[in-house]
Motif scaffolding. Structure first.
Motif, PDB file in Angstrom:
ATOM      1  N   ALA A 164     -25.300  15.279  53.378  1.00  0.00           N
ATOM      2  CA  ALA A 164     -24.734  15.200  54.968  1.00  0.00           C
ATOM      3  C   ALA A 164     -23.310  15.431  55.053  1.00  0.00           C
ATOM      4  O   ALA A 164     -22.873  15.771  56.243  1.00  0.00           O
ATOM      5  CB  ALA A 164     -25.038  13.530  55.336  1.00  0.00           C
ATOM      6  N   VAL A 165     -22.364  15.427  54.403  1.00  0.00           N
ATOM      7  CA  VAL A 165     -21.064  15.695  54.360  1.00  0.00           C
ATOM      8  C   VAL A 165     -20.459  17.112  53.814  1.00  0.00           C
ATOM      9  O   VAL A 165     -19.472  17.365  53.837  1.00  0.00           O
ATOM     10  CB  VAL A 165     -20.143  14.586  53.761  1.00  0.00           C
ATOM     11  N   GLY A 166     -21.618  17.842  53.392  1.00  0.00           N
ATOM     12  CA  GLY A 166     -21.160  19.170  52.847  1.00  0.00           C
ATOM     13  C   GLY A 166     -20.736  19.322  51.279  1.00  0.00           C
ATOM     14  O   GLY A 166     -20.453  20.453  51.071  1.00  0.00           O
ATOM     15  N   PHE A 167     -21.058  18.247  50.610  1.00  0.00           N
ATOM     16  CA  PHE A 167     -20.627  18.376  49.089  1.00  0.00           C
ATOM     17  C   PHE A 167     -21.951  19.220  48.467  1.00  0.00           C
ATOM     18  O   PHE A 167     -21.482  19.961  47.369  1.00  0.00           O
ATOM     19  CB  PHE A 167     -20.603  17.109  48.571  1.00  0.00           C
ATOM     20  N   ALA A 168     -23.215  19.162  48.910  1.00  0.00           N
ATOM     21  CA  ALA A 168     -24.246  19.766  48.138  1.00  0.00           C
ATOM     22  C   ALA A 168     -24.812  20.484  48.976  1.00  0.00           C
ATOM     23  O   ALA A 168     -25.409  20.394  50.386  1.00  0.00           O
ATOM     24  CB  ALA A 168     -24.918  18.658  47.618  1.00  0.00           C
ATOM     25  N   SER A 169     -25.489  21.627  48.478  1.00  0.00           N
ATOM     26  CA  SER A 169     -26.301  22.772  49.112  1.00  0.00           C
ATOM     27  C   SER A 169     -27.272  23.035  48.051  1.00  0.00           C
ATOM     28  O   SER A 169     -27.200  22.804  46.868  1.00  0.00           O
ATOM     29  CB  SER A 169     -25.714  23.570  49.842  1.00  0.00           C
TER      30      SER A 169
ATOM     31  N   GLY B  30     -28.056   0.803  58.487  1.00  0.00           N
ATOM     32  CA  GLY B  30     -26.565   1.337  58.617  1.00  0.00           C
ATOM     33  C   GLY B  30     -25.606   1.570  57.392  1.00  0.00           C
ATOM     34  O   GLY B  30     -24.425   2.012  57.683  1.00  0.00           O
ATOM     35  N   ASP B  31     -26.219   1.136  56.186  1.00  0.00           N
ATOM     36  CA  ASP B  31     -25.582   1.297  55.016  1.00  0.00           C
ATOM     37  C   ASP B  31     -25.457   2.882  54.909  1.00  0.00           C
ATOM     38  O   ASP B  31     -24.353   3.339  54.433  1.00  0.00           O
ATOM     39  CB  ASP B  31     -26.302   0.897  53.766  1.00  0.00           C
ATOM     40  N   ARG B  32     -26.655   3.859  54.964  1.00  0.00           N
ATOM     41  CA  ARG B  32     -26.131   5.126  54.844  1.00  0.00           C
ATOM     42  C   ARG B  32     -25.037   5.883  55.769  1.00  0.00           C
ATOM     43  O   ARG B  32     -24.436   6.500  55.686  1.00  0.00           O
ATOM     44  CB  ARG B  32     -27.497   5.842  55.107  1.00  0.00           C
ATOM     45  N   GLU B  33     -25.347   5.531  56.948  1.00  0.00           N
ATOM     46  CA  GLU B  33     -24.360   5.980  58.061  1.00  0.00           C
ATOM     47  C   GLU B  33     -23.130   5.322  57.895  1.00  0.00           C
ATOM     48  O   GLU B  33     -22.111   6.224  57.997  1.00  0.00           O
ATOM     49  CB  GLU B  33     -24.818   5.296  59.542  1.00  0.00           C
ATOM     50  N   ALA B  34     -22.778   4.183  57.193  1.00  0.00           N
ATOM     51  CA  ALA B  34     -21.382   3.711  56.938  1.00  0.00           C
ATOM     52  C   ALA B  34     -20.781   4.579  55.702  1.00  0.00           C
ATOM     53  O   ALA B  34     -19.622   5.096  55.787  1.00  0.00           O
ATOM     54  CB  ALA B  34     -21.505   2.393  56.440  1.00  0.00           C
ATOM     55  N   ILE B  35     -21.558   4.864  54.534  1.00  0.00           N
ATOM     56  CA  ILE B  35     -21.038   5.762  53.574  1.00  0.00           C
ATOM     57  C   ILE B  35     -20.753   7.282  54.112  1.00  0.00           C
ATOM     58  O   ILE B  35     -19.734   7.730  53.805  1.00  0.00           O
ATOM     59  CB  ILE B  35     -21.586   5.759  52.406  1.00  0.00           C
ATOM     60  N   VAL B  36     -21.728   7.771  54.816  1.00  0.00           N
ATOM     61  CA  VAL B  36     -21.176   8.969  55.441  1.00  0.00           C
ATOM     62  C   VAL B  36     -20.147   9.034  56.391  1.00  0.00           C
ATOM     63  O   VAL B  36     -19.178  10.047  56.329  1.00  0.00           O
ATOM     64  CB  VAL B  36     -22.647   9.726  56.290  1.00  0.00           C
ATOM     65  N   ALA B  37     -20.009   8.045  57.191  1.00  0.00           N
ATOM     66  CA  ALA B  37     -18.719   7.898  58.146  1.00  0.00           C
ATOM     67  C   ALA B  37     -17.622   7.845  57.409  1.00  0.00           C
ATOM     68  O   ALA B  37     -16.590   8.590  57.653  1.00  0.00           O
ATOM     69  CB  ALA B  37     -18.952   6.655  59.049  1.00  0.00           C
ATOM     70  N   ARG B  38     -17.475   7.126  56.172  1.00  0.00           N
ATOM     71  CA  ARG B  38     -16.235   6.882  55.578  1.00  0.00           C
ATOM     72  C   ARG B  38     -15.967   8.262  54.930  1.00  0.00           C
ATOM     73  O   ARG B  38     -14.732   8.660  54.816  1.00  0.00           O
ATOM     74  CB  ARG B  38     -16.584   5.963  54.231  1.00  0.00           C
ATOM     75  N   LEU B  39     -16.840   8.794  54.303  1.00  0.00           N
ATOM     76  CA  LEU B  39     -16.542  10.310  53.541  1.00  0.00           C
ATOM     77  C   LEU B  39     -16.090  11.240  54.808  1.00  0.00           C
ATOM     78  O   LEU B  39     -15.245  11.893  54.328  1.00  0.00           O
ATOM     79  CB  LEU B  39     -17.705  10.858  52.933  1.00  0.00           C
TER      80      LEU B  39
END
Length: 212
Positions: A73-78, A184-193
């Motif tokens: 989701a944050v572009g680290f993996a593809s 909200g936990d998934r969204e929270a870590i994505v937003a933090r990253l």
């Protein structure tokens, strides 16, 4: 200083210290990804976060794939889920060896392999450490920050999830065990990253205060 290696899997050539794996499994799941990464995701062991047949951390299991999906989701993996391409991110485990089905590492097992975990973590030398679950978070807080005494025992991972804890030259961002994620936990870590990636996060080197 950057690492001089283009190896994605087991870039430092570690060898499995023990082999108690089932016959169809790999003896160990070594670190995987970009050896020059700024972000290092640290799981528990293959039986929880996956990789016993693929040899790649955060594959196969529901918990592992949940972490991988955050990385995507944050572009680290593809690329393929069992053989992803990682950029600016490295994945590894506190306990890297595979165990027979339904067995978990004992405290002595973790202690026996501490040197492998520590050697790989120090070799990667990432700016941001992302321990997944209470075991990995406890280990990272004890060894790489002076902050462990500030928190309850056992750790309250629901409160620590996606927070920022500055350690000895690193920023620690704990991730709650995915099997325990609430709304909200998934969204929270994505937003933090995403926020970290948009910031000058490399300034974390040499800073030793606590925020978040």
């Amino acid at each position: 200083m950057r690492n001089v290696t283009d190896r994605t899997s087991n870039p430092f050539g570690l060898r499995a210290p023990v082999d108690r794996s089932d016959p169809e499994d790999r003896a160990a799941v070594f670190g995987y990804g970009d050896a020059n990464a700024d972000f290092h995701v640290i799981g528990d062991y293959p039986g929880v976060h996956g990789g016993e047949t693929t040899g790649v951390p955060f594959t196969e299991t529901a918990a592992g794939l949940a972490v991988q999906d955050v990385a995507r989701a944050v572009g680290f993996a593809s690329g393929p889920r069992d053989d992803p391409v990682l950029e600016n991110c490295f994945w590894s485990y506190v306990y890297l060896c595979s165990l027979p089905a339904d067995e978990a590492p004992t405290d002595d097992d973790y202690a026996d392999l501490e040197r492998f975990f520590d050697a790989e973590l120090r070799a990667i030398n990432a700016h941001i450490l992302l321990p997944v679950g209470a075991r990995a978070t406890d280990r990272v807080l004890r060894e790489y920050t002076t902050q462990r005494r500030r928190y309850d025992d056992p750790l309250e991972m629901d409160a620590l999830h996606a927070s920022e804890i500055r350690g000895r030259g690193v920023l620690v961002v704990p991730i709650r065990e995915p099997s325990e994620w609430a709304d909200g936990d998934r969204e929270a870590i994505v937003a933090r990253l995403e926020a970290l990636l948009a910031s000058d996060y490399r300034q974390t080197k040499g800073v030793a205060t606590t925020v978040g």
